[in-house]
Design a protein around this motif. Sequence first.
Motif, PDB file in Angstrom:
ATOM      1  N   SER A 182      34.884  26.484  18.941  1.00 54.56           N
ATOM      2  CA  SER A 182      35.975  26.218  19.873  1.00 54.56           C
ATOM      3  C   SER A 182      36.545  27.523  20.420  1.00 54.56           C
ATOM      4  O   SER A 182      36.553  28.564  19.759  1.00 54.56           O
ATOM      5  N   SER A 183      37.020  27.454  21.645  1.00 49.42           N
ATOM      6  CA  SER A 183      37.679  28.604  22.273  1.00 49.42           C
ATOM      7  C   SER A 183      38.577  28.102  23.391  1.00 49.42           C
ATOM      8  O   SER A 183      38.375  27.015  23.942  1.00 49.42           O
ATOM      9  N   LEU A 184      39.573  28.906  23.712  1.00 52.62           N
ATOM     10  CA  LEU A 184      40.523  28.561  24.764  1.00 52.62           C
ATOM     11  C   LEU A 184      40.784  29.788  25.623  1.00 52.62           C
ATOM     12  O   LEU A 184      41.021  30.883  25.106  1.00 52.62           O
ATOM     13  N   ASN A 185      40.726  29.587  26.921  1.00 53.67           N
ATOM     14  CA  ASN A 185      41.045  30.650  27.875  1.00 53.67           C
ATOM     15  C   ASN A 185      42.027  30.104  28.902  1.00 53.67           C
ATOM     16  O   ASN A 185      41.796  29.036  29.483  1.00 53.67           O
ATOM     17  N   GLN A 186      43.135  30.816  29.119  1.00 56.31           N
ATOM     18  CA  GLN A 186      44.132  30.396  30.097  1.00 56.31           C
ATOM     19  C   GLN A 186      44.430  31.545  31.050  1.00 56.31           C
ATOM     20  O   GLN A 186      44.391  32.717  30.667  1.00 56.31           O
ATOM     21  N   TRP A 187      44.736  31.187  32.311  1.00 58.81           N
ATOM     22  CA  TRP A 187      45.051  32.204  33.304  1.00 58.81           C
ATOM     23  C   TRP A 187      46.127  31.679  34.254  1.00 58.81           C
ATOM     24  O   TRP A 187      46.187  30.491  34.545  1.00 58.81           O
ATOM     25  N   THR A 188      47.002  32.576  34.717  1.00 57.54           N
ATOM     26  CA  THR A 188      48.117  32.180  35.575  1.00 57.54           C
ATOM     27  C   THR A 188      48.356  33.238  36.669  1.00 57.54           C
ATOM     28  O   THR A 188      49.305  34.018  36.590  1.00 57.54           O
ATOM     29  N   PRO A 189      47.507  33.300  37.682  1.00 51.80           N
ATOM     30  CA  PRO A 189      47.775  34.220  38.798  1.00 51.80           C
ATOM     31  C   PRO A 189      48.903  33.698  39.691  1.00 51.80           C
ATOM     32  O   PRO A 189      49.118  32.499  39.816  1.00 51.80           O
ATOM     33  N   LYS A 190      49.598  34.646  40.309  1.00 48.94           N
ATOM     34  CA  LYS A 190      50.722  34.310  41.177  1.00 48.94           C
ATOM     35  C   LYS A 190      50.762  35.285  42.344  1.00 48.94           C
ATOM     36  O   LYS A 190      50.580  36.488  42.159  1.00 48.94           O
ATOM     37  N   GLU A 191      50.994  34.769  43.557  1.00 52.81           N
ATOM     38  CA  GLU A 191      51.069  35.611  44.747  1.00 52.81           C
ATOM     39  C   GLU A 191      52.332  35.270  45.534  1.00 52.81           C
ATOM     40  O   GLU A 191      52.644  34.099  45.743  1.00 52.81           O
ATOM     41  N   GLU A 192      53.054  36.308  45.953  1.00 47.38           N
ATOM     42  CA  GLU A 192      54.231  36.142  46.791  1.00 47.38           C
ATOM     43  C   GLU A 192      54.040  36.950  48.076  1.00 47.38           C
ATOM     44  O   GLU A 192      53.725  38.141  48.018  1.00 47.38           O
ATOM     45  N   TYR A 193      54.248  36.286  49.203  1.00 52.12           N
ATOM     46  CA  TYR A 193      54.015  36.913  50.508  1.00 52.12           C
ATOM     47  C   TYR A 193      55.249  36.714  51.371  1.00 52.12           C
ATOM     48  O   TYR A 193      55.786  35.599  51.475  1.00 52.12           O
ATOM     49  N   VAL A 194      55.717  37.812  52.002  1.00 53.55           N
ATOM     50  CA  VAL A 194      56.877  37.775  52.892  1.00 53.55           C
ATOM     51  C   VAL A 194      56.482  38.426  54.209  1.00 53.55           C
ATOM     52  O   VAL A 194      55.879  39.504  54.229  1.00 53.55           O
ATOM     53  N   ASN A 195      56.821  37.768  55.314  1.00 55.17           N
ATOM     54  CA  ASN A 195      56.495  38.283  56.640  1.00 55.17           C
ATOM     55  C   ASN A 195      57.723  38.187  57.538  1.00 55.17           C
ATOM     56  O   ASN A 195      58.347  37.124  57.638  1.00 55.17           O
ATOM     57  N   LEU A 196      58.066  39.299  58.196  1.00 54.80           N
ATOM     58  CA  LEU A 196      59.173  39.344  59.138  1.00 54.80           C
ATOM     59  C   LEU A 196      58.621  39.776  60.489  1.00 54.80           C
ATOM     60  O   LEU A 196      57.942  40.809  60.591  1.00 54.80           O
ATOM     61  N   GLN A 197      58.897  38.992  61.520  1.00 56.66           N
ATOM     62  CA  GLN A 197      58.391  39.285  62.861  1.00 56.66           C
ATOM     63  C   GLN A 197      59.534  39.294  63.872  1.00 56.66           C
ATOM     64  O   GLN A 197      60.504  38.537  63.747  1.00 56.66           O
ATOM     65  N   ALA A 198      59.382  40.150  64.872  1.00 56.76           N
ATOM     66  CA  ALA A 198      60.307  40.171  66.001  1.00 56.76           C
ATOM     67  C   ALA A 198      59.488  40.453  67.257  1.00 56.76           C
ATOM     68  O   ALA A 198      58.688  41.393  67.289  1.00 56.76           O
ATOM     69  N   THR A 199      59.649  39.627  68.284  1.00 60.29           N
ATOM     70  CA  THR A 199      58.872  39.795  69.515  1.00 60.29           C
ATOM     71  C   THR A 199      59.771  39.634  70.736  1.00 60.29           C
ATOM     72  O   THR A 199      60.774  38.903  70.701  1.00 60.29           O
ATOM     73  N   ALA A 200      59.384  40.329  71.796  1.00 61.23           N
ATOM     74  CA  ALA A 200      60.005  40.160  73.110  1.00 61.23           C
ATOM     75  C   ALA A 200      58.891  39.811  74.088  1.00 61.23           C
ATOM     76  O   ALA A 200      57.932  40.571  74.246  1.00 61.23           O
ATOM     77  N   ASP A 201      59.001  38.666  74.709  1.00 59.76           N
ATOM     78  CA  ASP A 201      57.947  38.148  75.586  1.00 59.76           C
ATOM     79  C   ASP A 201      58.538  37.947  76.983  1.00 59.76           C
ATOM     80  O   ASP A 201      59.508  37.200  77.163  1.00 59.76           O
ATOM     81  N   TYR A 202      57.945  38.634  77.964  1.00 62.15           N
ATOM     82  CA  TYR A 202      58.452  38.522  79.339  1.00 62.15           C
ATOM     83  C   TYR A 202      57.299  38.174  80.271  1.00 62.15           C
ATOM     84  O   TYR A 202      56.219  38.783  80.210  1.00 62.15           O
ATOM     85  N   GLU A 203      57.518  37.183  81.117  1.00 61.25           N
ATOM     86  CA  GLU A 203      56.526  36.823  82.125  1.00 61.25           C
ATOM     87  C   GLU A 203      57.216  36.581  83.461  1.00 61.25           C
ATOM     88  O   GLU A 203      58.346  36.095  83.519  1.00 61.25           O
ATOM     89  N   LYS A 204      56.514  36.957  84.521  1.00 58.75           N
ATOM     90  CA  LYS A 204      57.084  36.846  85.859  1.00 58.75           C
ATOM     91  C   LYS A 204      55.982  36.547  86.859  1.00 58.75           C
ATOM     92  O   LYS A 204      54.913  37.163  86.833  1.00 58.75           O
ATOM     93  N   LYS A 205      56.241  35.608  87.734  1.00 59.01           N
ATOM     94  CA  LYS A 205      55.319  35.295  88.815  1.00 59.01           C
ATOM     95  C   LYS A 205      55.965  35.706  90.129  1.00 59.01           C
ATOM     96  O   LYS A 205      57.128  35.381  90.387  1.00 59.01           O
ATOM     97  N   PHE A 206      55.222  36.421  90.943  1.00 59.06           N
ATOM     98  CA  PHE A 206      55.715  36.762  92.270  1.00 59.06           C
ATOM     99  C   PHE A 206      54.538  36.797  93.234  1.00 59.06           C
ATOM    100  O   PHE A 206      53.510  37.410  92.966  1.00 59.06           O
ATOM    101  N   ALA A 207      54.719  36.051  94.313  1.00 54.82           N
ATOM    102  CA  ALA A 207      53.638  35.861  95.284  1.00 54.82           C
ATOM    103  C   ALA A 207      52.426  35.287  94.561  1.00 54.82           C
ATOM    104  O   ALA A 207      52.520  34.274  93.875  1.00 54.82           O
ATOM    105  N   SER A 208      51.288  35.939  94.683  1.00 55.75           N
ATOM    106  CA  SER A 208      50.065  35.468  94.012  1.00 55.75           C
ATOM    107  C   SER A 208      49.781  36.265  92.747  1.00 55.75           C
ATOM    108  O   SER A 208      48.673  36.236  92.229  1.00 55.75           O
ATOM    109  N   HIS A 209      50.809  36.966  92.252  1.00 59.76           N
ATOM    110  CA  HIS A 209      50.627  37.829  91.093  1.00 59.76           C
ATOM    111  C   HIS A 209      51.320  37.241  89.865  1.00 59.76           C
ATOM    112  O   HIS A 209      52.277  36.465  89.973  1.00 59.76           O
ATOM    113  N   TYR A 210      50.812  37.645  88.733  1.00 61.01           N
ATOM    114  CA  TYR A 210      51.381  37.195  87.460  1.00 61.01           C
ATOM    115  C   TYR A 210      51.492  38.407  86.534  1.00 61.01           C
ATOM    116  O   TYR A 210      50.532  39.163  86.342  1.00 61.01           O
ATOM    117  N   PHE A 211      52.686  38.609  85.979  1.00 65.02           N
ATOM    118  CA  PHE A 211      52.949  39.740  85.089  1.00 65.02           C
ATOM    119  C   PHE A 211      53.379  39.193  83.731  1.00 65.02           C
ATOM    120  O   PHE A 211      54.264  38.333  83.649  1.00 65.02           O
TER     121      PHE A 211
END
Length: 459
Positions: free
Chosen positions: A381-410
């Motif tokens: 008889s034998s016993l093997n136990q395992w307990t992995p653990k992962e913690e993940y933190v993500n912080l994001q900040a974005t600035a999104d700008y779009e503009k249409k003028f005439a036949s153009h897109y920015f």
Amino acid sequence: AGLGEIVVVGYGQQKKVSLTGAVDAVKGSQLAERPVANVSQALQGVSPGTTIINSGGAPGIDDATIRIRGYGTFGNNNPLILVDGVTVNNMNNIDPKDIEKISILKDAASAPLYGSRAANGVILITTKRGKAQPVSVSYSAYAGLQSLTRQPEWVSTADYMRLSNEAVINAGKEPKYTEEAIQKTMDGTDPYKYPNTDWWGLLYHSALQQKHTVTITAGSEKIRSAISLFYLDKEGVMINTAANQFGLRANNDIVLSNKLDMTMDLSLNKRHRTAPARIEDVYWNLFHDVPPTIVSQYPDGTYQLGPTSRNPLAAARESGYTRDDNYQGIINSSLNWRPLEGLKLSGRLSLRENFEEGKTYNNNYTFKDYDSHATVLTWKSSLNQWTPKEEYVNLQATADYEKKFASHYFHLLVGYSQEHDTYKDLSASRTDFYSNNLQELNVGSDIGKSNAGSMSEWA
């Protein structure tokens, strides 16, 4: 997909006609209509250049190998996977019915967004969200039988016995089986003295798979919610193997003003699997060590051992178990502000935690001779136990700008992302338990006990 279709491209969306990189869009409806257990299976064959290979199939560990445009390195070739902007290790924690769409970024255009981790491609999964509508409840289910599509072509038992005779005669020895023994083996009149064992038929069978999903959506102009629950139960085609999975997802959209809104999402998932402790022995013994002329099991429960002291049926039934429980929880919240026409400022905080509890217990088991009842072999008889653990933190900040003028897109996107991941692992083992009914570490012997721990961190 039409050229006007909106495609998720990482930190934002674009019309397909505006794309310059190689992006493939897959609708969630294409996946939901497939009666499969997980997302990786549902994705097979729906995206050109994306190869998905499932080389396993064991319940609970049937995660596929995903390659986008082949192999790009001698190291890790796995693509980066994000669900609603959160990096995950396993897409199969999601119910395919929860998916709104998937975008697969295939070329180097994704590198400026996600860095070197995008070198093998990026899979962006967007889940369904609530709508401004009355409460709607839906239920879906399916059940089916799994069976092996192919199996090895074995020589007949008579051919095996005659070929064995030929081998020993060529070695200058007496034949092992007489023609009378071969005939009685094929007649099946005395299966314990002249066995003709179908090991494959004893170890493999058709297995039931079932899945149930409940989805609740509701909302007004100010608050919208989508809640889904699913349960998957999967028996293995090999005896004493099984897995089940439970998942909960709640996506909430809150409109605070005509310029400010937020999201608050929660995802919980648990996966459980079980298998024989000596499952590798089952595979190896079946194909290598045990001929059909060995009795699988006598009426009193005794197992006959093959020439190398092996019996795959005993390994499947008597060796003990491996049980593994995986837990994942994700909290994902974002705040979006539109101070000017065409400008959106967004912030996101994502927390993900993965935790696993694994346990393999090898039974103490004694093999005895059927006739003399003498001890032939003892598994310790034998016993093997395992307990992995992962913690993940993500912080994001974005600035999104779009503009249409005439036949153009920015379109301009500026962003900042900060990640922190911590992984810890703890394992321990002991041997020589005096009872198979007491399967805790402190019951095992102090002799030969071991423990180990590790930690890794990146940001």
